[in-house]
Write an enzyme that holds these catalytic residues in place. Structure first.
Site, PDB file in Angstrom:
ATOM      1  N   TYR A 129     -14.583  16.212 -56.390  1.00 30.41           N
ATOM      2  CA  TYR A 129     -14.283  17.186 -55.332  1.00 30.41           C
ATOM      3  C   TYR A 129     -13.458  18.317 -55.924  1.00 30.41           C
ATOM      4  O   TYR A 129     -12.455  18.090 -56.604  1.00 30.41           O
ATOM      5  CB  TYR A 129     -13.517  16.516 -54.195  1.00 30.41           C
ATOM      6  N   HIS A 130     -13.871  19.558 -55.656  1.00 29.21           N
ATOM      7  CA  HIS A 130     -13.244  20.736 -56.258  1.00 29.21           C
ATOM      8  C   HIS A 130     -12.133  21.270 -55.365  1.00 29.21           C
ATOM      9  O   HIS A 130     -12.375  21.848 -54.313  1.00 29.21           O
ATOM     10  CB  HIS A 130     -14.289  21.824 -56.479  1.00 29.21           C
ATOM     11  N   GLY A 131     -10.869  21.077 -55.781  1.00 31.09           N
ATOM     12  CA  GLY A 131      -9.737  21.651 -55.069  1.00 31.09           C
ATOM     13  C   GLY A 131      -9.569  23.118 -55.415  1.00 31.09           C
ATOM     14  O   GLY A 131     -10.330  23.670 -56.220  1.00 31.09           O
ATOM     15  N   GLU A 202     -16.547  25.356 -52.232  1.00 27.96           N
ATOM     16  CA  GLU A 202     -15.730  24.229 -51.787  1.00 27.96           C
ATOM     17  C   GLU A 202     -14.259  24.455 -52.135  1.00 27.96           C
ATOM     18  O   GLU A 202     -13.361  24.190 -51.324  1.00 27.96           O
ATOM     19  CB  GLU A 202     -16.233  22.959 -52.469  1.00 27.96           C
ATOM     20  N   ALA A 203     -14.010  24.964 -53.340  1.00 28.88           N
ATOM     21  CA  ALA A 203     -12.637  25.190 -53.792  1.00 28.88           C
ATOM     22  C   ALA A 203     -11.915  26.219 -52.944  1.00 28.88           C
ATOM     23  O   ALA A 203     -10.735  26.061 -52.616  1.00 28.88           O
ATOM     24  CB  ALA A 203     -12.645  25.627 -55.254  1.00 28.88           C
TER      25      ALA A 203
END
Length: 274
Positions: A129-131, A202-203
């Site tokens: 998962y891309h923060g 997503e980030a």
């Protein structure tokens, strides 16, 4: 008596007009107050976020400086390797991995659970998962190299190739905008590959730990084709140390969809454990 009566009537009329005028002024004042409260209610979180960004804008740039320092280390050891003939790149990777691991442990208290699920030998696809900032993933790359001496080849957005001065950093850590064919070749060679299907979208625009994969399922097709296991990775609290500007989110999203450039302001760098 007539004069007095006329004066009284005029006084009453003046009082009535003054009262009506005052009532109108009070109504206008109340209306302005309500609008002011609404405006302040809207502006307060915006101003707070702008002030927070102003105070912590340097946080993400600290990570960029670490990337440049890593690039300098690779450049230095490439030069030494040319003159000594030793395996300087592996030594440089060890130093860079130690630097990133130490920073993330000391500042963010980064720890790992389930690291044994990443194989010490053989191929695998690591889906993460891309923060807002990929500090957690950099920590994972560093930890796996320190443990096994293995490089996780990372699939990234093409825009990162336009960041100047990081050529050695990308080359020696296996970072690139790889095609499906290239990824399949790496897996056939028994390599590890890291992919964040949500990518920049997503980030930058997720605020509830939802996945922004859309139709990005190419990694699953490659995994099926090469018979490669998929290992999902998620970092708790990854959206707390760093944040993207929520104010004007619609505008930033529109700019991103047109340009595909990550122009959203990012701030933070808080010592939150991840």
């Amino acid at each position: 008596m007539k004069v007095i009566e006329e004066n009284n009537n005029k006084a009453k009329e003046h009082t009535k007009k003054t009262f009506i005028s005052n009532v109108k002024n009070i109504a206008l004042l109340n209306h302005c107050k309500k609008n002011s409260v609404l405006i302040l209610g809207f502006c307060r979180p915006v101003l707070q976020e702008i002030l927070l960004w102003y105070a912590t804008w340097w946080g993400p740039f600290l990570l960029l400086l670490l990337c440049y320092f890593s690039n300098f280390i690779f450049l230095l050891f490439d030069y030494l390797g040319d003159h000594t003939g030793n395996n300087a790149v592996k030594t440089a990777r060890r130093i860079v991995s130690k630097m990133w691991s130490s920073y993330l442990y000391l500042w963010h208290g980064q720890t790992f659970r389930g690291l044994e699920n990443i194989p010490r030998t053989g191929r695998a696809i690591i889906v993460w998962y891309h923060g807002p900032m990929p500090v957690d993933y950099m920590g994972l790359v560093a930890e796996v190299f320190r443990r096994d001496g293995r490089v996780i080849n990372s699939v990234v957005d093409r825009s990162l190739h336009y960041v100047p001065g990081l050529g050695r950093f990308r080359k020696h850590l296996g970072i690139g905008a790889f095609s499906k064919v290239h990824v399949a070749g790496l897996l056939e060679d028994g390599e590890l590959v890291g992919i964040a299907p949500g990518g920049s979208r997503e980030a930058l625009f997720d605020d509830s730990y939802s996945v922004f994969w859309g139709e990005r399922v190419g990694f699953a097709k490659v995994a099926s084709l090469t018979q490669t296991p998929i290992i999902p990775v998620f970092t708790e609290n990854i959206r707390l140390p760093y944040s993207t500007m929520a104010s004007g989110k619609t505008m930033w999203r529109g700019i991103f969809e047109v340009t595909k450039l990550a122009l959203v302001p990012i701030y933070g760098g808080f010592p939150v454990q991840s």
